[in-house]
Design a protein around this motif. Structure first.
Motif, mmCIF file in Angstrom:
data_model
loop_
_atom_site.group_PDB
_atom_site.id
_atom_site.type_symbol
_atom_site.label_atom_id
_atom_site.label_comp_id
_atom_site.label_asym_id
_atom_site.label_seq_id
_atom_site.Cartn_x
_atom_site.Cartn_y
_atom_site.Cartn_z
ATOM 1 N N LEU A 101 0.849 -1.189 0.000
ATOM 2 C CA LEU A 101 0.000 0.000 0.000
ATOM 3 C C LEU A 101 0.890 1.246 0.000
ATOM 4 O O LEU A 101 1.404 1.643 1.042
ATOM 5 N N THR A 102 1.049 1.830 -1.173
ATOM 6 C CA THR A 102 1.895 3.018 -1.308
ATOM 7 C C THR A 102 1.081 4.150 -1.935
ATOM 8 O O THR A 102 0.076 3.906 -2.603
ATOM 9 N N PRO A 103 1.479 5.414 -1.721
ATOM 10 C CA PRO A 103 2.620 5.891 -0.938
ATOM 11 C C PRO A 103 2.315 5.889 0.566
ATOM 12 O O PRO A 103 1.174 5.654 0.962
ATOM 13 N N PHE A 104 3.335 6.168 1.364
ATOM 14 C CA PHE A 104 3.149 6.252 2.808
ATOM 15 C C PHE A 104 2.189 7.392 3.133
ATOM 16 O O PHE A 104 2.335 8.493 2.603
ATOM 17 N N PRO A 105 1.186 7.157 4.015
ATOM 18 C CA PRO A 105 0.150 8.170 4.247
ATOM 19 C C PRO A 105 0.577 9.327 5.136
ATOM 20 O O PRO A 105 -0.122 10.337 5.217
ATOM 21 N N GLY A 106 1.706 9.184 5.837
ATOM 22 C CA GLY A 106 2.116 10.242 6.757
ATOM 23 C C GLY A 106 1.227 10.296 7.985
ATOM 24 O O GLY A 106 0.371 9.440 8.214
ATOM 25 N N GLY A 107 1.431 11.328 8.783
ATOM 26 C CA GLY A 107 0.642 11.486 10.008
ATOM 27 C C GLY A 107 1.439 12.229 11.053
ATOM 28 O O GLY A 107 2.550 12.713 10.801
ATOM 29 N N THR A 108 0.885 12.321 12.239
ATOM 30 C CA THR A 108 1.552 12.984 13.348
ATOM 31 C C THR A 108 1.356 12.194 14.631
ATOM 32 O O THR A 108 0.416 11.408 14.759
ATOM 33 N N VAL A 109 2.262 12.408 15.574
ATOM 34 C CA VAL A 109 2.137 11.899 16.932
ATOM 35 C C VAL A 109 2.174 13.115 17.849
ATOM 36 O O VAL A 109 3.039 13.985 17.698
ATOM 37 N N ARG A 110 1.248 13.169 18.803
ATOM 38 C CA ARG A 110 1.201 14.302 19.730
ATOM 39 C C ARG A 110 1.129 13.812 21.168
ATOM 40 O O ARG A 110 0.462 12.818 21.455
ATOM 41 N N LEU A 111 1.822 14.510 22.038
ATOM 42 C CA LEU A 111 1.621 14.389 23.470
ATOM 43 C C LEU A 111 0.864 15.624 23.921
ATOM 44 O O LEU A 111 1.309 16.752 23.677
ATOM 45 N N MET A 112 -0.275 15.397 24.587
ATOM 46 C CA MET A 112 -1.139 16.496 24.979
ATOM 47 C C MET A 112 -1.419 16.430 26.476
ATOM 48 O O MET A 112 -1.384 15.348 27.074
ATOM 49 N N ALA A 113 -1.688 17.581 27.062
ATOM 50 C CA ALA A 113 -2.153 17.648 28.447
ATOM 51 C C ALA A 113 -3.621 18.026 28.412
ATOM 52 O O ALA A 113 -4.034 18.893 27.630
ATOM 53 N N THR A 114 -4.437 17.372 29.249
ATOM 54 C CA THR A 114 -5.877 17.581 29.189
ATOM 55 C C THR A 114 -6.491 17.578 30.582
ATOM 56 O O THR A 114 -5.970 16.923 31.500
ATOM 57 N N ASP A 115 -7.604 18.280 30.706
ATOM 58 C CA ASP A 115 -8.403 18.203 31.930
ATOM 59 C C ASP A 115 -9.626 17.326 31.712
ATOM 60 O O ASP A 115 -10.516 17.256 32.560
ATOM 61 N N GLY A 116 -9.673 16.656 30.576
ATOM 62 C CA GLY A 116 -10.806 15.814 30.211
ATOM 63 C C GLY A 116 -11.738 16.481 29.230
ATOM 64 O O GLY A 116 -12.444 15.813 28.481
ATOM 65 N N THR A 117 -11.725 17.819 29.221
ATOM 66 C CA THR A 117 -12.556 18.587 28.286
ATOM 67 C C THR A 117 -11.703 19.447 27.371
ATOM 68 O O THR A 117 -11.853 19.419 26.145
ATOM 69 N N ASN A 118 -10.797 20.205 27.954
ATOM 70 C CA ASN A 118 -9.900 21.068 27.201
ATOM 71 C C ASN A 118 -8.497 20.486 27.208
ATOM 72 O O ASN A 118 -8.087 19.845 28.177
ATOM 73 N N SER A 119 -7.764 20.739 26.130
ATOM 74 C CA SER A 119 -6.433 20.157 25.986
ATOM 75 C C SER A 119 -5.464 21.172 25.392
ATOM 76 O O SER A 119 -5.870 22.101 24.685
ATOM 77 N N ILE A 120 -4.187 20.962 25.669
ATOM 78 C CA ILE A 120 -3.125 21.719 25.022
ATOM 79 C C ILE A 120 -2.101 20.727 24.474
ATOM 80 O O ILE A 120 -1.947 19.628 25.007
#
Length: 203
Positions: A101-120
């Motif tokens: 299955l080409t090409p590679f689809p790409g993407g992102t990895v994120r580390l986020m901080a959250t209060d359960g509703t809002n996040s940064i």
């Protein structure tokens, strides 16, 4: 503090033939379309799979199974426990590129901080392309968490997403490590005897 990532190796649920929800009709290997245990997939499509070695190498990741995402899907997990001011968090994972299955689809990895509703977002990594049919080990690391962010957003969220299209992003071996800040607690309580004279002190 934070617990370990749940089902980071994607070995659950079982992909054995006869297990609930396991699709066996693909010549590429058994798979499930849906949430791996401990993870939530939204948008697009995703699940876990046990691909044959001609699609992706069996080396470069642990175990037999792996997660897959396509069509802009996002997979996330809120890690149990709370973040602490001054701590640094590092996420390790392996990303795979299907031979068929080409090409590679790409993407992102994120580390986020959250209060359960809002996040940064604490840190983001744009995925590079692994070798065709192979794997690449990646690390994403935050800086020291501020006291304000730790108080307002006490929980850590892992988010992995992929681009649009039928090509698949493969994910495995997700692990989280914590480096705790060292706080000066004052005197070490050591009696230096005669060497404690002011004239002998360097500080």
């Amino acid at each position: 503090h934070l617990a370990q990532v749940v089902n980071g190796s994607r070995e659950s649920p079982s992909l054995d033939t006869g297990e609930p929800s396991v699709i066996t009709s693909s010549p590429n290997g058994n798979y499930i379309s849906g949430n791996p245990d401990g993870w939530t997939i939204v948008g697009g499509d995703g699940g876990i799979t046990r691909l044959i070695p001609s699609d992706v190498s069996a080396s470069g990741h642990a175990g037999e199974t792996m997660a897959w995402l396509r069509d802009g899907a996002e997979m996330s997990q809120d890690v149990a426990g709370t973040i602490h001011a001054g701590d640094v968090y590092a996420l390790q994972l392996s990303i795979g590129y299907r031979q068929d299955l080409t090409p590679f689809p790409g993407g992102t990895v994120r580390l986020m901080a959250t209060d359960g509703t809002n996040s940064i977002t604490l840190e983001t990594l744009n995925l590079s392309t692994p070798p065709l049919g192979g794997w690449e080990a990646l690390t994403l690391q935050t800086g020291p968490i501020s006291a304000a962010d730790a108080a307002a957003y006490p929980h850590l969220r892992i988010v992995i997403d992929t681009g649009p299209g039928e090509q698949q992003l493969l994910i495995d071996d997700v692990q989280l490590t914590t480096t705790s800040s060292i706080t000066d607690q004052g005197s070490l309580g050591i009696n230096w005897g005669a060497d404690d004279a002011v004239a002998y002190r360097s500080v």
